[in-house]
Design a protein around this motif. Structure first.
Motif, mmCIF file in Angstrom:
data_model
loop_
_atom_site.group_PDB
_atom_site.id
_atom_site.type_symbol
_atom_site.label_atom_id
_atom_site.label_comp_id
_atom_site.label_asym_id
_atom_site.label_seq_id
_atom_site.Cartn_x
_atom_site.Cartn_y
_atom_site.Cartn_z
ATOM 1 N N GLU A 251 0.847 -0.736 0.016
ATOM 2 C CA GLU A 251 0.005 -0.173 0.064
ATOM 3 C C GLU A 251 1.134 1.398 -0.308
ATOM 4 O O GLU A 251 1.049 2.629 -0.350
ATOM 5 C CB GLU A 251 -1.168 0.039 0.748
ATOM 6 C CG GLU A 251 -2.512 -0.952 1.165
ATOM 7 C CD GLU A 251 -2.699 -0.947 2.532
ATOM 8 O OE1 GLU A 251 -2.681 -0.562 3.530
ATOM 9 O OE2 GLU A 251 -3.853 -1.567 2.526
ATOM 10 N N LYS A 252 1.758 0.771 0.984
ATOM 11 C CA LYS A 252 2.767 2.468 0.924
ATOM 12 C C LYS A 252 3.763 2.789 -0.434
ATOM 13 O O LYS A 252 3.525 3.796 -0.776
ATOM 14 C CB LYS A 252 3.912 1.817 1.802
ATOM 15 C CG LYS A 252 5.069 3.378 1.366
ATOM 16 C CD LYS A 252 4.719 4.519 1.994
ATOM 17 C CE LYS A 252 5.876 5.402 3.035
ATOM 18 N NZ LYS A 252 6.590 5.688 1.674
ATOM 19 N N ARG A 253 3.692 1.159 -0.748
ATOM 20 C CA ARG A 253 4.228 1.519 -2.333
ATOM 21 C C ARG A 253 3.524 1.895 -3.551
ATOM 22 O O ARG A 253 4.214 2.770 -4.777
ATOM 23 C CB ARG A 253 5.217 0.130 -3.324
ATOM 24 C CG ARG A 253 6.196 -0.789 -2.270
ATOM 25 C CD ARG A 253 7.555 0.601 -2.757
ATOM 26 N NE ARG A 253 8.605 0.400 -1.644
ATOM 27 C CZ ARG A 253 9.152 1.200 -0.504
ATOM 28 N NH1 ARG A 253 8.325 1.891 -0.106
ATOM 29 N NH2 ARG A 253 9.878 0.045 0.333
ATOM 30 N N SER A 254 2.144 1.198 -3.288
ATOM 31 C CA SER A 254 0.380 1.859 -4.057
ATOM 32 C C SER A 254 1.268 3.302 -4.253
ATOM 33 O O SER A 254 0.797 4.281 -5.167
ATOM 34 C CB SER A 254 0.009 1.313 -3.945
ATOM 35 O OG SER A 254 -1.233 1.731 -4.539
ATOM 36 N N ASP A 256 3.531 6.027 -3.163
ATOM 37 C CA ASP A 256 4.510 6.579 -3.203
ATOM 38 C C ASP A 256 4.164 6.665 -5.158
ATOM 39 O O ASP A 256 4.551 7.354 -5.455
ATOM 40 C CB ASP A 256 5.644 5.578 -2.812
ATOM 41 C CG ASP A 256 5.878 6.441 -1.966
ATOM 42 O OD1 ASP A 256 5.089 6.669 -0.855
ATOM 43 O OD2 ASP A 256 6.458 4.948 -0.812
ATOM 44 N N VAL A 257 4.267 5.472 -5.408
ATOM 45 C CA VAL A 257 3.714 5.279 -7.280
ATOM 46 C C VAL A 257 2.734 6.245 -8.698
ATOM 47 O O VAL A 257 3.085 7.255 -8.482
ATOM 48 C CB VAL A 257 3.914 3.866 -7.820
ATOM 49 C CG1 VAL A 257 2.895 4.190 -9.040
ATOM 50 C CG2 VAL A 257 4.600 3.107 -7.546
ATOM 51 N N LYS A 258 1.736 6.169 -6.889
ATOM 52 C CA LYS A 258 0.864 7.075 -7.139
ATOM 53 C C LYS A 258 0.979 9.088 -7.331
ATOM 54 O O LYS A 258 0.782 9.830 -8.155
ATOM 55 C CB LYS A 258 -0.415 6.918 -6.403
ATOM 56 C CG LYS A 258 -1.781 7.799 -6.783
ATOM 57 C CD LYS A 258 -2.735 6.888 -5.828
ATOM 58 C CE LYS A 258 -4.589 8.356 -5.752
ATOM 59 N NZ LYS A 258 -5.344 8.027 -5.251
ATOM 60 N N GLN A 259 1.630 9.120 -6.209
ATOM 61 C CA GLN A 259 1.785 10.111 -5.929
ATOM 62 C C GLN A 259 3.229 10.684 -6.679
ATOM 63 O O GLN A 259 2.867 11.777 -6.943
ATOM 64 C CB GLN A 259 2.689 10.389 -4.109
ATOM 65 C CG GLN A 259 2.807 11.661 -3.594
ATOM 66 C CD GLN A 259 3.496 11.780 -2.048
ATOM 67 O OE1 GLN A 259 3.350 11.025 -1.899
ATOM 68 N NE2 GLN A 259 4.213 12.674 -2.095
ATOM 69 N N GLN A 260 4.188 9.537 -7.406
ATOM 70 C CA GLN A 260 5.280 10.311 -7.915
ATOM 71 C C GLN A 260 4.566 10.845 -9.033
ATOM 72 O O GLN A 260 5.100 11.626 -10.108
ATOM 73 C CB GLN A 260 5.877 9.505 -8.566
ATOM 74 C CG GLN A 260 6.863 9.125 -6.348
ATOM 75 C CD GLN A 260 7.471 7.757 -7.419
ATOM 76 O OE1 GLN A 260 8.162 7.468 -7.731
ATOM 77 N NE2 GLN A 260 8.927 7.550 -5.935
ATOM 78 N N VAL A 261 3.054 9.680 -9.651
ATOM 79 C CA VAL A 261 3.011 9.861 -11.156
ATOM 80 C C VAL A 261 2.151 11.014 -11.228
ATOM 81 O O VAL A 261 1.956 11.898 -12.282
ATOM 82 C CB VAL A 261 2.014 8.242 -11.810
ATOM 83 C CG1 VAL A 261 1.354 8.623 -13.036
ATOM 84 C CG2 VAL A 261 3.151 7.190 -11.761
ATOM 85 N N ARG A 262 1.443 11.484 -10.094
ATOM 86 C CA ARG A 262 0.477 12.423 -10.118
ATOM 87 C C ARG A 262 1.807 13.812 -9.779
ATOM 88 O O ARG A 262 0.949 15.161 -10.530
ATOM 89 C CB ARG A 262 0.072 12.532 -8.996
ATOM 90 C CG ARG A 262 -0.904 12.203 -8.943
ATOM 91 C CD ARG A 262 -1.686 11.948 -10.054
ATOM 92 N NE ARG A 262 -3.202 10.926 -10.013
ATOM 93 C CZ ARG A 262 -3.601 10.567 -10.903
ATOM 94 N NH1 ARG A 262 -3.959 11.237 -12.420
ATOM 95 N NH2 ARG A 262 -5.135 9.771 -11.341
#
Length: 552
Positions: A251-254, A256-262
């Protein structure tokens, strides 16, 4: 002793019907006395027979006697009432239906406290006094009250059986020892009892030792159960904790990826919009200049045209096309590709490395492949012995309790675990894990089965395969059929007198095989077993046999 004498007097003047002091006493011609009301009521019940009798001595009277009050007895009874003597024995001192009665008491008998093996009689406390006080009775053997004293009398000679014939293994009297048992090995019953007593004590010691051994084994098994439960609980707790941590990490990696993509999305959109605004401003400037040039091109004044043209023809520096990076709609596909690669790696880890996580002894999540050759099956061979306590009464067990034979006559006594409706028997061993066994049969037919221990022992629903607690393969001379919960399914395959059974309890697999020169699968069950199983056989046809083969 005076008090006992008074007690005797009190009983003497008591009615043997109501057991109380006489009221309006009357005396019959045989000499026994009763309350007027009691004897009249007794005789009223005999009126239909036209014969009246004494309740104590049973002497008959015809016709019914006329009863007159016994004035002397009445006076004596009145005197007894005035003395205030102790009451007759309490009702609980009298012998009931389940008690041994005193053989000496007349009328309503008291409960016996001892029986004499010499006199072959039972005595209450009062009539036992002579045995306790007179020297001639000192050698008499007194025991707890018994209703079986007559069993000590020889039916042939009417003598006390004080001897034992070891040849015929029976109690005899002295006359028997010199008559039909002459020449036999005879000893006194006391001597045989002493010998048997020693054997009994030895048997008890052996039983007590076995009880202690079993108690230790039960304690060890209980400790094993506790250890298994504790280990399983800790494994479940640890696995839940580990998977919770893994889920949180994912969930943390998800996140982080979401935040980086956004974030990258915002940056890219901002850059593109900035270029878009510049281009729009440049387009507006160009359109304005184009309109001015168009207007200038229509000016007829040559001098005005030449004067204005230099200032209108000069253009600003255009936006360089290299600063506009147009990609073919693949901005974040690399992220998707990277995540797909991570997912593939995780799947490989779970698939290839999971055997290191799965318990080796308690294989819960993964099941080993089912054996394919008889040699592989024999690695799981299980020795099966039959439990005589479960065997139908016409089943005879032999070959170390591995073989069952259907006989025509009763073979054994009742037992709460015994099958009483069908000719069936279960194994002693409870079966879990992976195991394999083979059954060789001869005769009319046999059901080769597995069943839970709590299967019903009585009634038409207790047959193997006729309930949801057992699974069976019916083997006849010319066919097979599988039966579960009273549903029978025909099974095809090579006929054989030997059937192999493979059980993987944890995986819920039960397979039946025809065994000859080759091994052929007849039927396979995939289910969930909720309890340990027991092997079993159900025979039909007198003389039919089923034997669990030795495979090792």
């Amino acid at each position: 002793m005076a008090q006992k004498g008074v007690q005797l007097d009190r009983e003497t003047f008591s009615c043997s019907i109501c057991l109380d002091l006489l009221k309006d006493p009357v005396t019959t011609t045989c000499g026994h006395s009763y309350c007027m009301k009691c004897i009249k009521g007794f005789w009223d019940g005999e009126d239909e027979k036209k014969i009246h009798s004494c309740p104590q001595c049973r002497q008959s009277f015809t016709p019914r006697p006329v009863l007159l009050k016994n004035t002397m007895l009445a006076a004596l009874v009145e005197e007894l009432k005035k003395t205030g003597l102790q009451a007759a024995p309490a009702d609980h001192c009298y012998a009931g239906a389940e008690d041994v009665a005193c053989d000496v008491c007349t009328g309503r008998k008291l409960r016996a406290c001892k029986s004499c093996l010499v006199c072959l009689a039972s005595y209450c406390d009062k009539h036992l006094l002579l045995h306790n006080e007179l020297p001639v009775f000192k050698k008499h053997k007194l025991v707890e009250p018994s209703k079986k004293l007559q069993e000590n009398i020889c039916s042939r000679h009417d003598e006390v059986m004080k001897m034992f014939c070891r040849t015929d293994q029976q109690c005899i009297c002295y006359l028997c020892s010199v008559d039909e048992h002459k020449g036999h090995d005879t000893v006194s019953a006391a001597a045989e009892r002493t010998e048997r007593q020693r054997e009994l004590e030895g048997s008890r010691l052996n039983i007590q030792q076995r009880i202690q051994d079993r108690e230790k084994e039960v304690k060890l098994l209980q400790q094993e159960v506790e250890a298994v439960n504790g280990s399983a609980d800790k494994a479940v707790e640890d696995s839940e904790k580990t998977f919770t941590e893994l889920i949180r990490l994912m969930e943390k990696r998800s996140s982080d990826v979401k935040q980086q993509v956004r974030s990258q999305q915002k940056s890219e959109v901002s850059r593109v919009k900035e270029l878009q605004e510049k281009l729009e401003q440049e387009m507006a400037e160009l359109k304005r200049r184009d309109a001015e040039l168009k207007l200038l091109s229509h000016t007829e004044d040559h001098n005005q045209f030449l004067h204005s043209y230099p200032s209108l023809s000069a253009l600003s520096e255009p936006t360089h096309s290299s600063s506009i990076n147009i990609r073919p709609l693949s901005y974040f596909e690399d992220v998707t590709a990277a995540l797909s690669a991570v997912r593939a790696k995780l799947q490989d880890v779970l698939r290839e490395e999971w055997t290191n996580v799965s318990p080796t002894e308690v294989d819960v999540l993964l099941s080993a492949p089912e054996p394919t050759t008889r040699a592989e099956f024999l690695k799981y061979s299980q020795e099966i012995t039959l439990d005589p306590n479960t065997a139908y009464t016409k089943l005879v067990l032999s070959e170390g309790s591995r073989k069952a034979t259907y006989m025509g006559q009763q073979q054994s006594s009742s037992h709460p675990d015994r099958f009483t409706y069908y000719v069936q028997v279960l194994s002693r061993e409870s079966l879990t894990g992976r195991c394999y066994w083979e059954v060789e049969w001869r005769g009319g037919g046999v059901y080769v089965a597995v069943a839970y221990k709590n299967i019903s022992r009585a009634g038409s629903g207790s047959g193997f395969g006729h309930n949801d607690n057992s699974w069976s393969l019916e083997c006849k001379q010319n066919s097979y059929s599988f039966c579960y919960n009273s549903i029978s399914t025909p099974v095809s395959g090579p006929l054989s007198s030997r059937v192999g059974v493979y059980l993987d309890h944890r995986a819920g697999i039960l397979s039946f095989y025809s065994i000859s020169e080759t091994m052929t699968l007849l039927h396979r069950v995939q289910t969930t077993f909720t309890q340990p199983l027991h092997a079993g056989v159900w025979l039909y046809g007198h003389g039919t046999t089923a034997e669990f083969c030795k495979l090792k």
